[in-house]
Write a protein that holds these residues in place. Structure first.
Motif, PDB file in Angstrom:
ATOM      1  N   GLY A  91       0.833  -1.201   0.000  1.00 18.32           N
ATOM      2  CA  GLY A  91       0.000   0.000   0.000  1.00 18.32           C
ATOM      3  C   GLY A  91       0.865   1.248   0.000  1.00 18.32           C
ATOM      4  O   GLY A  91       2.099   1.181   0.033  1.00 18.32           O
ATOM      5  N   CYS A  92       0.205   2.412  -0.018  1.00 22.24           N
ATOM      6  CA  CYS A  92       0.933   3.691  -0.078  1.00 22.24           C
ATOM      7  C   CYS A  92       1.619   4.011   1.240  1.00 22.24           C
ATOM      8  O   CYS A  92       2.537   4.819   1.283  1.00 22.24           O
ATOM      9  CB  CYS A  92      -0.040   4.813  -0.446  1.00 22.24           C
ATOM     10  N   GLY A  93       1.162   3.381   2.330  1.00 17.96           N
ATOM     11  CA  GLY A  93       1.776   3.621   3.633  1.00 17.96           C
ATOM     12  C   GLY A  93       1.245   4.855   4.347  1.00 17.96           C
ATOM     13  O   GLY A  93       1.621   5.128   5.484  1.00 17.96           O
ATOM     14  N   GLU A  94       0.370   5.608   3.694  1.00 21.01           N
ATOM     15  CA  GLU A  94      -0.064   6.894   4.267  1.00 21.01           C
ATOM     16  C   GLU A  94      -1.567   7.036   4.459  1.00 21.01           C
ATOM     17  O   GLU A  94      -2.013   7.891   5.209  1.00 21.01           O
ATOM     18  CB  GLU A  94       0.384   8.033   3.338  1.00 21.01           C
ATOM     19  N   CYS A  95      -2.352   6.235   3.739  1.00 20.58           N
ATOM     20  CA  CYS A  95      -3.804   6.433   3.799  1.00 20.58           C
ATOM     21  C   CYS A  95      -4.360   5.808   5.085  1.00 20.58           C
ATOM     22  O   CYS A  95      -3.647   5.140   5.835  1.00 20.58           O
ATOM     23  CB  CYS A  95      -4.471   5.822   2.564  1.00 20.58           C
ATOM     24  N   CYS A  98      -3.831   1.982   5.233  1.00 21.36           N
ATOM     25  CA  CYS A  98      -2.423   1.623   5.453  1.00 21.36           C
ATOM     26  C   CYS A  98      -2.010   1.934   6.891  1.00 21.36           C
ATOM     27  O   CYS A  98      -1.338   1.126   7.540  1.00 21.36           O
ATOM     28  CB  CYS A  98      -1.524   2.366   4.475  1.00 21.36           C
ATOM     29  N   CYS A 106      -5.473  -0.708   0.613  1.00 21.33           N
ATOM     30  CA  CYS A 106      -4.993   0.680   0.484  1.00 21.33           C
ATOM     31  C   CYS A 106      -6.000   1.504  -0.319  1.00 21.33           C
ATOM     32  O   CYS A 106      -6.467   1.082  -1.368  1.00 21.33           O
ATOM     33  CB  CYS A 106      -3.633   0.686  -0.223  1.00 21.33           C
ATOM     34  N   LEU A 107      -6.336   2.684   0.203  1.00 20.25           N
ATOM     35  CA  LEU A 107      -7.364   3.505  -0.442  1.00 20.25           C
ATOM     36  C   LEU A 107      -6.870   4.110  -1.753  1.00 20.25           C
ATOM     37  O   LEU A 107      -7.663   4.558  -2.566  1.00 20.25           O
ATOM     38  CB  LEU A 107      -7.799   4.635   0.502  1.00 20.25           C
TER      39      LEU A 107
HETATM   40 ZN   LIG Z   1      -2.548   3.306   1.406  1.00 19.69          ZN
END
Ligand SMILES: [Zn+2]
Ligand SMILES: [Zn+2]
Length: 344
Positions: A91-95, A98, A106-107
């Motif tokens: 995933g992006c790690g930030e949403c 995540c 992941c959004l």
């Molecule tokens: Zn994410």
């Protein structure tokens, strides 16, 4: 190269397709084994798939070529012939998803396009080299093709928060129900009852770790507002049948959890009154834990799973895929069917 191609109208045939060429950062994998998944069954037999697509996503293989920029020194990088699987993109790690440890939803991920899919019911497949994982020594290619569904089963059990003192019901003893049962058992959850109409599948459920099996009619309906005589604390609905989901909900104790694992095209009726009075939790489990496929490879290599019971004894070549799908849908086969493209 030959591929088992979906033709439309619920039909498949072996056709010649071009061998894909790995681009920068990609690797070409020669498919060794690819399991037939319930999703493949829905896509083909219920005719959701787009004609001319090649399905199959539960594969193991060996590296056959590396694209530009992929290190090939065999130390930090890769070497031809390496035995591999490949897991999902992180995933992006930030949403929000995540940050809550759910990168598999992941959004910012593109929604899954089940129709535009290049699968592994064929000889070669291109994957991002960054997603490759080495198959541990001692784990066969055949059993390594269980990595993806095992990662799902681990995720399912994790999301449900099951502990060894839970009393667990699994509805459906096809490949998904069997793998869920085996993972539960390997994690020390031993009070598992599997409900399944097909005798062959009930037998297999006992072989992979169920303490008890029953037919769906043996699970008696609950009286309004009351628990059944021997309620369960967690139920995994692995059959995809609406009636099984309705029944599983009825079998839950106060504060019980129903986990939807098997997909189906007929929607169950959820008794919301029961969910309220019993303070039930109803969740879906679809993807993988944040650790991706690594824990699944480790579990498969550990010897803690009854691998030979989880996989059907007879592999099929590409021409046999459709027939195996029909047999799986009919409940005629219990375990995972492995497709071996090279043998075709
Ligand atoms: Zn994410
Ligand atoms: Zn699958």
């Amino acid at each position: 190269m030959p591929a088992a191609v979906y033709l439309g109208g619920g039909d498949m045939a072996v056709r010649e397709v071009p061998v894909p060429v790995p681009g920068p950062g990609e690797a070409l994998v020669e498919v060794s084994h690819c399991g037939i998944c319930g999703t493949d069954l829905h896509l083909v037999l219920e005719q959701y798939a787009r004609p001319n697509t090649v399905l199959g996503h539960e594969w193991s293989g060996t590296l056959a070529a590396l694209g530009d920029g992929v290190r090939d020194d065999g130390v930090d990088g890769w070497e031809l012939g390496a035995r591999v699987v490949a897991d999902a993109t992180p995933g992006c790690g930030e949403c929000r998803a995540c940050l809550r440890g759910r990168p598999s939803v992941c959004l910012r991920r593109e929604p899954t396009d089940f129709l535009a899919f290049t699968g592994a019911f064929t000889q070669y497949k291109v994957v991002a080299a960054s997603r490759l994982l080495r198959i541990p020594d001692g784990l066969s290619m055949r059993h390594a093709a269980l990595t993806e569904p095992t990662a799902i089963a681990i995720h399912t059990v994790h999301l449900a928060g099951v502990t060894p003192d839970d009393r667990v019901l699994v509805t459906g003893a096809g490949p998904v129900g069997l793998l869920t049962t085996a993972v539960l058992h390997a994690q020390g959850v031993h009070d598992i009852t599997v409900s399944e109409p097909a005798p062959r599948r009930r037998e297999r459920a006992l072989a992979v770790g169920a303490k008890a099996v029953c037919t769906p009619d043996e699970l008696l309906p609950a009286k309004m507002g009351q628990p059944v005589e021997q309620p369960f604390t967690v139920a995994f609905e692995c059959s995809g049948h609406a009636s099984a989901a309705e029944q599983a909900l009825d079998q839950l104790d106060y504060a019980g959890t129903l986990v939807f694992v098997g997909t189906g095209n007929k929607m169950p009726k959820i008794n919301h009154n029961r969910a309220i009075i019993f303070e039930l939790t109803i969740i879906g489990a679809y993807n993988y834990d944040a650790e991706g496929f690594a824990p699944a490879l480790e579990l498969l290599a550990s010897g803690a799973l009854p691998l030979d019971e989880l996989v059907e004894a007879d592999d099929v070549g590409l021409p046999g895929v459709l027939d195996a799908m029909h047999r799986l849908a009919a409940g005629d086969l219990a375990g995972k069917v492995m497709v071996t493209p090279a043998a075709s």
